[in-house]
Enzyme design. Sequence first.
Site, PDB file in Angstrom:
ATOM      1  N   LEU A 266      10.792 -20.444  -5.102  1.00 32.19           N
ATOM      2  CA  LEU A 266       9.754 -19.558  -4.563  1.00 32.19           C
ATOM      3  C   LEU A 266       8.470 -19.651  -5.394  1.00 32.19           C
ATOM      4  CD1 LEU A 266       9.160 -16.876  -2.741  1.00 32.19           C
ATOM      5  CD2 LEU A 266       9.626 -15.683  -4.872  1.00 32.19           C
TER       6      LEU A 266
ATOM      7  N   ASP B 109       0.830  -1.203   0.000  1.00 32.08           N
ATOM      8  CA  ASP B 109       0.000   0.000   0.000  1.00 32.08           C
ATOM      9  C   ASP B 109       0.870   1.261   0.000  1.00 32.08           C
ATOM     10  OD1 ASP B 109      -2.429   1.309  -0.050  1.00 32.08           O
ATOM     11  OD2 ASP B 109      -2.662   1.327   2.126  1.00 32.08           O
TER      12      ASP B 109
ATOM     13  N   HIS C  71       1.978   3.213  -9.154  1.00 34.43           N
ATOM     14  CA  HIS C  71       1.750   1.786  -9.436  1.00 34.43           C
ATOM     15  C   HIS C  71       2.881   1.222 -10.298  1.00 34.43           C
ATOM     16  CE1 HIS C  71      -2.025   2.208  -7.518  1.00 34.43           C
ATOM     17  NE2 HIS C  71      -2.649   2.839  -8.495  1.00 34.43           N
TER      18      HIS C  71
HETATM   19  C1  IPE Z   1      -5.309  -2.739  -0.074  1.00 36.23           C
HETATM   20  O1  IPE Z   1      -5.044  -1.399  -0.246  1.00 36.23           O
HETATM   21  C2  IPE Z   1      -5.389  -3.437  -1.399  1.00 36.23           C
HETATM   22  C3  IPE Z   1      -4.131  -3.588  -2.113  1.00 36.23           C
HETATM   23  C4  IPE Z   1      -2.942  -3.252  -1.673  1.00 36.23           C
HETATM   24  C5  IPE Z   1      -4.240  -4.199  -3.418  1.00 36.23           C
HETATM   25  P1  IPE Z   1      -6.204  -0.306  -0.340  1.00 36.23           P
HETATM   26  O2  IPE Z   1      -5.529   0.994  -0.534  1.00 36.23           O
HETATM   27  O3  IPE Z   1      -7.200  -0.705  -1.355  1.00 36.23           O
HETATM   28  O4  IPE Z   1      -6.862  -0.429   1.092  1.00 36.23           O
HETATM   29  P2  IPE Z   1      -7.796   0.581   1.892  1.00 36.23           P
HETATM   30  O5  IPE Z   1      -8.905   0.998   0.973  1.00 36.23           O
HETATM   31  O6  IPE Z   1      -6.954   1.757   2.263  1.00 36.23           O
HETATM   32  O7  IPE Z   1      -8.246  -0.184   3.083  1.00 36.23           O
HETATM   33  C1  IPE Z   2      -1.775   0.192  -3.283  1.00 35.69           C
HETATM   34  O1  IPE Z   2      -1.505   1.560  -3.361  1.00 35.69           O
HETATM   35  C2  IPE Z   2      -1.918  -0.424  -4.633  1.00 35.69           C
HETATM   36  C3  IPE Z   2      -3.278  -0.874  -4.970  1.00 35.69           C
HETATM   37  C4  IPE Z   2      -4.303  -0.826  -4.182  1.00 35.69           C
HETATM   38  C5  IPE Z   2      -3.433  -1.424  -6.296  1.00 35.69           C
HETATM   39  P1  IPE Z   2      -2.682   2.618  -3.334  1.00 35.69           P
HETATM   40  O2  IPE Z   2      -3.078   2.933  -4.734  1.00 35.69           O
HETATM   41  O3  IPE Z   2      -3.782   2.176  -2.462  1.00 35.69           O
HETATM   42  O4  IPE Z   2      -1.937   3.857  -2.708  1.00 35.69           O
HETATM   43  P2  IPE Z   2      -2.499   4.857  -1.611  1.00 35.69           P
HETATM   44  O5  IPE Z   2      -2.919   4.020  -0.446  1.00 35.69           O
HETATM   45  O6  IPE Z   2      -3.629   5.588  -2.226  1.00 35.69           O
HETATM   46  O7  IPE Z   2      -1.336   5.740  -1.303  1.00 35.69           O
HETATM   47 MG    MG Z   3      -4.129   2.374  -0.483  1.00 35.85          MG
END
Ligand code: IPE
Ligand code: IPE
Ligand code: MG
Length: 227
Positions: free
Chosen positions: A124, A12, A30
């Site tokens: 792995l 995240d 991303h």
């Molecule tokens: C969790 O992150 C999902 C992934 C890393 C793919 P999110 O950014 O979607 O989670 P929330 O919405 O903050 O809980």
């Molecule tokens: C996690 O990073 C990746 C996915 C959920 C695909 P985010 O896109 O949720 O990044 P933040 O949490 O908004 O910084």
């Molecule tokens: Mg996120």
Amino acid sequence: MQEAKHVAVIMDGNGRWAKKQGFKERIKGHEVGASKVRELTIHASNVGIKYLTLYAFSTENWKRPKTEVNFLMTLMDRYLKNELPLFLENSVRFETIGNIKALSPKLQERIAYTKEQTAHFEGLTQVLAINYGSKDEIVRAVNEAVKIGDEVTQESFNMLLDTKNFPDVDILIRTGGDVRLSNYLLWQCAYSELFFTPTLWPEFSMEEFDQILQKFAKIERRFGGVN
Ligand code: IPE
Ligand code: IPE
Ligand code: MG
């Protein structure tokens, strides 16, 4: 010293990282995040981790703007295409969890092909969680169990989950500073050691990963018993 067999990661913080860097688009995060996946996969393989399960797209992530969802889908396709030589070189087996039937036929084909090409490897196993949500996985498993009709045990239920071929999670890491599970591996993390770090995913380092492994090695895991 105990060693971790299965490490799961909630990757995240990509969007916040992009913002911090001054990029207008979240998607830049991303892209850099995907290269971090590559780096961690090689590293985890080198240090002897057997299963690395990475949260790439949740069942809730469909709520994001269409452009971001489309970008993530294209990125996963591109990632898998580019990653195949790396998997072959490093004897990495590729697997997924989540309901992939909802993905585009092209991405489904790419996933199937990558699995097929790497199925014989015993190093792995990289497991990508794509369109994955624990509640969705559990409900699908319950419906299977109802169809079968036998009394369910923990062992038989385990075999109906997407993770049926993998051991329980030893270490769960979440980057990005939030302390929540976001519908990730709820059953499989029943006795995992949890590590939450403020580091944003694109900035996560292999040194930090190694530090987590070192901390894990010293934890007394009692599983409800006494030592
Ligand atoms: C969790 O992150 C999902 C992934 C890393 C793919 P999110 O950014 O979607 O989670 P929330 O919405 O903050 O809980
Ligand atoms: C996690 O990073 C990746 C996915 C959920 C695909 P985010 O896109 O949720 O990044 P933040 O949490 O908004 O910084
Ligand atoms: Mg996120």
